[in-house]
Design a protein around this motif. Structure first.
Motif, PDB file in Angstrom:
ATOM      1  N   ALA A  21       0.827  -1.210   0.000  1.00 14.18           N
ATOM      2  CA  ALA A  21       0.000   0.000   0.000  1.00 14.18           C
ATOM      3  C   ALA A  21       0.863   1.264   0.000  1.00 14.18           C
ATOM      4  O   ALA A  21       0.552   2.232  -0.704  1.00 14.18           O
ATOM      5  N   LEU A  22       1.944   1.257   0.766  1.00 12.31           N
ATOM      6  CA  LEU A  22       2.807   2.436   0.845  1.00 12.31           C
ATOM      7  C   LEU A  22       3.481   2.733  -0.488  1.00 12.31           C
ATOM      8  O   LEU A  22       3.660   3.898  -0.854  1.00 12.31           O
ATOM      9  N   LYS A  24       2.309   2.533  -3.329  1.00 16.37           N
ATOM     10  CA  LYS A  24       1.361   3.154  -4.258  1.00 16.37           C
ATOM     11  C   LYS A  24       1.173   4.648  -3.986  1.00 16.37           C
ATOM     12  O   LYS A  24       0.547   5.348  -4.773  1.00 16.37           O
ATOM     13  N   ILE A  25       1.737   5.152  -2.894  1.00 17.99           N
ATOM     14  CA  ILE A  25       1.591   6.562  -2.523  1.00 17.99           C
ATOM     15  C   ILE A  25       2.708   7.358  -3.201  1.00 17.99           C
ATOM     16  O   ILE A  25       3.877   7.001  -3.086  1.00 17.99           O
ATOM     17  N   VAL A  28       6.720   8.095  -1.929  1.00 21.88           N
ATOM     18  CA  VAL A  28       7.100   7.224  -0.814  1.00 21.88           C
ATOM     19  C   VAL A  28       8.119   6.189  -1.292  1.00 21.88           C
ATOM     20  O   VAL A  28       7.933   5.559  -2.324  1.00 21.88           O
ATOM     21  N   VAL A  44       9.359  10.241   2.472  1.00 24.20           N
ATOM     22  CA  VAL A  44       8.321  10.844   1.646  1.00 24.20           C
ATOM     23  C   VAL A  44       8.904  12.134   1.091  1.00 24.20           C
ATOM     24  O   VAL A  44       9.419  12.964   1.842  1.00 24.20           O
ATOM     25  N   TYR A  50       2.125  16.538  -6.886  1.00 26.71           N
ATOM     26  CA  TYR A  50       1.637  16.150  -5.561  1.00 26.71           C
ATOM     27  C   TYR A  50       2.479  16.830  -4.483  1.00 26.71           C
ATOM     28  O   TYR A  50       3.622  17.199  -4.705  1.00 26.71           O
ATOM     29  N   ASP A  54       0.298  15.776   1.431  1.00 26.64           N
ATOM     30  CA  ASP A  54      -0.750  14.837   1.008  1.00 26.64           C
ATOM     31  C   ASP A  54      -0.275  13.396   1.135  1.00 26.64           C
ATOM     32  O   ASP A  54      -1.012  12.518   1.575  1.00 26.64           O
ATOM     33  N   SER A  55       0.972  13.154   0.753  1.00 22.42           N
ATOM     34  CA  SER A  55       1.525  11.804   0.866  1.00 22.42           C
ATOM     35  C   SER A  55       1.691  11.403   2.331  1.00 22.42           C
ATOM     36  O   SER A  55       1.458  10.246   2.690  1.00 22.42           O
ATOM     37  N   ALA A  58      -1.624  10.339   3.517  1.00 19.43           N
ATOM     38  CA  ALA A  58      -1.966   9.036   2.940  1.00 19.43           C
ATOM     39  C   ALA A  58      -1.266   7.902   3.685  1.00 19.43           C
ATOM     40  O   ALA A  58      -1.850   6.835   3.900  1.00 19.43           O
ATOM     41  N   VAL A  59      -0.017   8.111   4.112  1.00 17.32           N
ATOM     42  CA  VAL A  59       0.688   7.100   4.905  1.00 17.32           C
ATOM     43  C   VAL A  59      -0.042   6.871   6.219  1.00 17.32           C
ATOM     44  O   VAL A  59      -0.256   5.742   6.646  1.00 17.32           O
ATOM     45  N   ALA A  62      -3.183   4.760   5.669  1.00 21.12           N
ATOM     46  CA  ALA A  62      -3.035   3.523   4.898  1.00 21.12           C
ATOM     47  C   ALA A  62      -3.547   2.339   5.715  1.00 21.12           C
ATOM     48  O   ALA A  62      -3.498   2.359   6.952  1.00 21.12           O
TER      49      ALA A  62
END
Length: 107
Positions: A21-22, A24-25, A28, A44, A50, A54-55, A58-59, A62
């Motif tokens: 999942a990470l 895909k950010i 990262v 990050v 972007y 924001d990242s 998202a982390v 997640a």
């Protein structure tokens, strides 16, 4: 440029799903993981299209994330202005005031 380093905590049984999942950010990168401790080390970085913030968010949200610790953060925004107009540090002599110069040592 903005960059941050994070320690992400996860239950050991979910570490592989979290790593997927990470990745895909945007911005990262994974730098290490411990299945025994349930920790993943990531950086990050901001980039085209972007923002780092924001990242970072998202982390934090997640799947399987139990907690996130900010280990390091850097930005070079505003450095040009600071180098042109440095703020004096209270209690320290200003450059060029003669303190510690060769003239002082001769006296």
């Amino acid at each position: 440029m903005k960059i941050a380093s994070l320690v992400v905590r996860v239950s050991p049984e979910h570490i592989d799903a979290l790593k997927d999942a990470l990745l895909k950010i945007p911005g990262v990168e994974l730098h290490g993981a411990s299945s025994e401790l349930g920790r993943v080390i990531v950086t990050v970085e901001d980039g085209e299209g972007y923002a780092m913030t924001d990242s970072l968010l998202a982390v934090n949200v997640a799947p399987h994330v139990l907690g996130v610790t900010l280990a390091y953060e850097y930005t070079d925004e505003g450095l040009e202005h600071e180098l042109e107009h440095p703020e004096p540090i209270p209690g320290l002599p200003l450059a060029g005031d003669g303190i510690g110069s060769a003239q002082d040592k001769e006296a």
